[in-house]
Design an enzyme around this catalytic site. Structure first.
Site, PDB file in Angstrom:
ATOM      1  NE  ARG A   2      10.241  -8.856  -7.162  1.00 55.00           N
ATOM      2  CZ  ARG A   2       9.880  -9.571  -6.117  1.00 55.00           C
ATOM      3  NH1 ARG A   2       8.636  -9.940  -5.973  1.00 55.00           N
ATOM      4  NH2 ARG A   2      10.747  -9.919  -5.210  1.00 55.00           N
ATOM      5  CE  LYS A  51      -1.575   3.802   0.610  1.00 59.13           C
ATOM      6  NZ  LYS A  51      -1.146   2.486   0.309  1.00 59.13           N
ATOM      7  CD  GLU A  71       2.499   4.309  -0.907  1.00 56.46           C
ATOM      8  OE1 GLU A  71       3.543   3.666  -0.866  1.00 56.46           O
ATOM      9  OE2 GLU A  71       1.418   3.856  -0.494  1.00 56.46           O
ATOM     10  CD  GLU A 127      -2.680   2.776   3.961  1.00 58.06           C
ATOM     11  OE1 GLU A 127      -1.629   2.723   4.608  1.00 58.06           O
ATOM     12  OE2 GLU A 127      -2.777   2.368   2.791  1.00 58.06           O
ATOM     13  CE  LYS A 145       1.589  -4.510  -4.728  1.00 59.75           C
ATOM     14  NZ  LYS A 145       1.129  -3.382  -3.914  1.00 59.75           N
ATOM     15  CG  ASN A 180      15.142  -9.867  -5.284  1.00 55.39           C
ATOM     16  OD1 ASN A 180      14.135 -10.483  -5.019  1.00 55.39           O
ATOM     17  ND2 ASN A 180      15.400  -8.706  -4.743  1.00 55.39           N
ATOM     18  N   GLY A 181      18.432  -8.977  -3.985  1.00 56.49           N
ATOM     19  CA  GLY A 181      18.899  -9.064  -2.602  1.00 56.49           C
ATOM     20  C   GLY A 181      20.105  -8.158  -2.409  1.00 56.49           C
ATOM     21  CG  HIS A 224      -0.360  16.530  23.494  1.00 53.37           C
ATOM     22  ND1 HIS A 224      -0.355  17.039  24.771  1.00 53.37           N
ATOM     23  CD2 HIS A 224      -1.456  15.735  23.426  1.00 53.37           C
ATOM     24  CE1 HIS A 224      -1.392  16.565  25.447  1.00 53.37           C
ATOM     25  NE2 HIS A 224      -2.078  15.782  24.645  1.00 53.37           N
ATOM     26  CD1 TRP A 232      13.194   0.291  -5.909  1.00 53.40           C
ATOM     27  CD2 TRP A 232      14.563  -0.602  -4.389  1.00 53.40           C
ATOM     28  NE1 TRP A 232      13.103   1.040  -4.762  1.00 53.40           N
ATOM     29  CE2 TRP A 232      13.918   0.517  -3.820  1.00 53.40           C
ATOM     30  CE3 TRP A 232      15.478  -1.318  -3.606  1.00 53.40           C
ATOM     31  CZ2 TRP A 232      14.154   0.935  -2.508  1.00 53.40           C
ATOM     32  CZ3 TRP A 232      15.715  -0.892  -2.303  1.00 53.40           C
ATOM     33  CH2 TRP A 232      15.053   0.215  -1.770  1.00 53.40           C
TER      34      TRP A 232
END
Ligand code: F6R
Length: 573
Positions: free
Chosen positions: A28, A455, A458, A451, A568, A99-100, A474, A73
Site C-alpha cells: 500500500r 504492465k 509500471e 493492459e 496497490k 490513511n487518506g 491516424h 505512500w
C-alpha cells in the site's frame, strides 16, 4: 495508499509483531514507515524507506500493551523522516497513523497554530493529533474533510475512525488487531469486523466498543498460504503462475447468481462497466464481450471520469463496478454518483468484505486469492473470466462459458513451461535497453494491448503504449523508427488480417515485430506462441506481456513487486 495497523493486548507484545503485520500492507506504500508503542511512556520511531529500514532502527524489541504502525505512500508533505507517521500532539500523549487526505488541513492547521499548537511536520495527518487534544474523535471525524481512516493511540487504548478509507478489526482470544485490510491478521484470527463509513470504535484490553450500534464479526475463509511467495523469487511471478487456478476459480460461481445478474444486465438500459487502471481494461473487455457475445451494448468509463457522465443514468441503469481491492476511491466515488441517480450497482470484486462489495446490491467474487504484487495480474485474468461468464450467461449459454474457461485454464497451464518462461526472458534481454515499446491489438484484444503497455510501464519503467491497430495510420506511425519493438497481438478471429496489416506497416518502417499469436507469420521477427482460446483469447494473450514486464523489470534492475511511486490500493481520489 498507506497501510495502518494496530494491536491492543492484555499481555505485553513486541514491536516485531506490529512490523510483521505492517509488512503485509507494504504493497500500500513504501516511502517511509513508523511505529508507536504505549508502555510506561509513548515510544515512537520512524524511518525513510521500506519497513526493513525501520526494523533495523528498532534495535531489539520494544514492548507494550498497545501499539500502532504505518507504511506511507506520500500525499501531503514530502518523503522525509519528520513526515513519516505516527504524528503526535504537542505533549506527545497522542499518536496518530492515518490513511487518506485531510482536504481542509491547511485551514485547520492555521487555526491550530493560532491557538498555540506546535507542528513538527508538513503533513495533513498532524492536524488530527492536535485536534484530538481538545476534541472528541466524533468531532474530529466531522471536522476533517475528505476520505480518511485513522488510528489514534492514547491512554493505552486505540480509537479507530473510518470515513472513506478502509479499516478492519480482528478479534482474537487475548488480542485485538486493527488494519487497513484483514490480511495482516488472518493468521491469528478469522473473525473480522469491517468498519463502515462513519464508524468509530474504541479498542482497549476489555474489548471493542462502537460509538453507536455494535458490529458483529464475520468469518473470513481466505487461504493465507496464498499470500506467501513460496519458492518463487517474487510475488509477481508467483501470481502470474497462479493464473490457471485463478481462471478456474473465477469460473466457479453460483450458477443461479450469475444467471440473476446477467438477467439484470439484459433488462437494464444505459448501463456502464466502470473501474480504474488494470481493472478498467477488464471493464473495457467486458464491454467488448457483451457486444460480441451477448449483442448487448454496455458503456465503459473509468471511475474517475464516470461522475461526469452520470447525467445519462436512470433508475433502469446498472453500474457494474470491477475492482481487485474493492477500496479504490475513484470507483467508490463513481458508484456513489450512480446511486445518487437511482442506478443499481453490481460489483465484481476480489477482496471479500471490501467496501465496494458492501456497497453493492449484488456482488460476484473473482476468487483469485490474495494479490500482493502492486502490479495486478491474476486479479485481471479472473476479472476477464467472470465478465466472459456473464456475457455467456446473458445469452443463456452459461455452461458453454464455463466449459470455455475450464479449457482455457488447462491451456494456460500447459503453456507456462520453464522453456516458455526462458523464451520470454531471452526476449526481455534483447529489448531491455530500448526507450519505447508499442503494442497493437483489435477487438477483444484491444484492451489487452492497453493492459500489456501498463504492465511494462509500471514494473519496468519503460515507455510503452497500446493502440488499436487501426489507429496506426491516424498518427501513431509517426513514432516508429528503426529497431523500435512493437508487439502485435494477433487473435485467430475476424481481426487477424487487420492486425497483421498493422504489423506490416510498422515493419516496413523499421519496427521489430514481436507476434503474440497461435500461428507464426513471416512478418514476425520474434514469435510468442499462445494457444487458440476462441472468445477467451484476451485471457491467454495478456500472459506473455505480464511475463515480459516481469523479465524486463529484472533486466533493468527494478523490483517487480514494488512499482515506483505507486501503491496497490488507491484509497485517495
Ligand atoms: C495496475 C494496478 C492498478 C489497479 C487500479 C485499480 O497493475 O494494479 O492499475 O488495477 O488501481 O485497483 P482495484 O482493482 O483494486 O480497484
Amino acid at each position: 495508499m498507506c497501510g495502518i495497523v494496530g494491536i491492543v493486548s492484555k499481555e505485553d507484545f513486541s514491536s516485531e509483531e506490529l512490523l510483521m503485520m505492517l509488512k503485509k500492507l507494504e504493497y500500500r506504500g513504501y516511502d517511509s514507515a513508523g511505529i508507536a508503542m504505549s508502555g510506561s511512556k509513548l515510544y515512537m520511531e520512524k524511518s525513510v524507506g521500506k519497513i526493513s529500514e525501520l526494523e533495523k532502527k528498532l534495535d531489539g524489541k520494544i514492548t507494550g500493551k498497545a501499539g500502532i504502525a504505518h507504511t506511507r505512500w506520500a500525499t501531503t508533505g514530502s518523503v522525509t523522516q519528520l513526515n513519516a507517521h505516527p504524528h503526535a500532539d504537542c505533549k506527545n500523549n497522542i499518536a496518530v497513523v492515518h490513511n487518506g487526505i485531510v482536504e481542509n488541513y491547511l485551514k485547520l492547521k492555521k487555526m491550530l497554530v493560532t491557538k498555540g499548537h506546535k507542528f513538527k511536520s508538513d503533513t495533513d495527518t498532524e492536524v488530527i493529533a492536535h485536534l484530538l487534544e481538545d476534541h472528541s474523535p466524533e468531532d474530529v471525524m466531522k471536522t476533517i474533510e475528505g476520505r480518511n481512516a485513522f488510528l489514534a493511540m492514547y491512554n493505552g487504548r486505540i480509537v479507530a475512525v473510518k470515513n472513506g478509507s478502509p479499516l478492519a478489526i480482528g478479534i482474537a482470544k487475548d488480542r485485538y488487531y486493527i488494519a487497513s485490510d484483514a490480511l495482516p491478521f488472518l493468521e491469528k484470527t478469522r473473525d473480522v469486523i469491517f468498519l463502515d463509513d462513519g464508524d468509530i470504535a474504541e479498542i482497549d484490553e476489555k474489548g471493542v466498543k462502537f460509538c453507536g450500534e455494535q458490529h458483529e464479526p464475520q468469518r473470513i475463509d481466505w487461504d493465507v498460504e496464498e499470500a506467501k511467495k513460496g519458492t518463487y523469487a517474487h510475488f509477481l511471478i508467483k501470481e502470474i503462475m497462479d493464473q490457471p487456478a485463478a481462471i478456474e476459480n473465477a469460473a466457479t460461481q453460483n450458477d443461479e447468481k450469475i444467471r440473476e445478474i446477467s438477467g439484470m444486465i439484459n433488462n437494464s438500459f444505459g448501463s456502464f462497466f466502470i473501474a480504474c487502471g488494470t481493472a478498467s481494461h477488464a471493464a473495457l473487455s467486458a464491454s467488448y464481450f457483451f457486444s460480441g457475445i451477448a449483442k448487448k451494448h454496455i458503456n465503459f468509463s473509468v471511475g474517475s471520469e464516470f461522475p461526469l457522465q452520470k447525467h445519462f443514468l436512470t433508475d433502469r441503469s446498472l453500474i457494474i463496478a470491477i475492482s481487485q481491492s474493492g477500496e479504490t476511491a475513484d470507483t467508490l466515488e463513481a458508484i456513489k454518483a450512480a446511486k445518487g441517480e437511482n442506478a443499481k450497482v453490481v460489483s465484481i470484486v476480489n477482496v471479500p468484505g471490501s467496501t465496494l462489495m458492501r456497497q453493492s446490491e449484488y456482488s460476484l467474487l473473482t476468487n483469485a486469492g490474495p494479490e500482493i504484487a502492486v502490479c495486478s495480474t491474476k486479479a485481471f485474468t479472473s476479472q476477464l473470466s467472470v465478465s466472459l461468464l456473464l456475457a455467456y450467461a446473458a445469452t443463456g449459454r452459461l455452461d458453454e462459458g464455463k466449459k470455455l474457461l475450464k479449457e482455457t485454464s488447462k491451456k494456460v497451464k500447459e503453456m507456462l513451461t520453464d522453456a516458455y518462461l526462458m523464451k520470454i526472458k531471452s526476449l526481455a534481454g534483447k529489448i531491455a535497453d530500448k526507450e519505447h515499446i508499442y503494442i497493437i491489438g483489435k477487438g477483444f484484444n484491444y484492451p489487452i494491448a492497453l493492459e500489456a503497455a501498463l504492465k511494462i510501464k509500471e514494473v519496468a519503467y519503460m515507455h510503452a503504449e497500446g493502440f488499436a491497430s487501426g489507429e496506426l495510420k491516424h498518427g501513431v506511425l509517426a513514432l516508429i523508427e528503426k529497431g523500435v519493438p512493437c508487439i502485435a497481438i494477433v487473435a485467430d478471429d475476424e481481426t487477424k488480417q487487420d492486425v497483421i496489416n498493422g504489423a506490416a506497416e510498422i515493419k516496413l518502417r523499421g519496427g521489430y515485430i514481436i507476434g503474440i499469436s497461435p500461428d507464426n507469420n513471416d512478418i514476425f521477427d520474434f514469435w510468442i506462441q499462445v494457444p487458440d482460446a476462441g472468445n477467451a483469447s484476451p485471457i491467454v494473450n495478456v500472459i506473455p506481456s505480464q511475463l515480459l514486464a516481469y523479465y524486463l523489470a529484472l533486466e533493468r534492475g527494478c523490483d517487480p513487486d514494488y512499482c515506483r511511486n505507486l501503491a496497490k490500493s488507491c484509497t485517495v481520489k
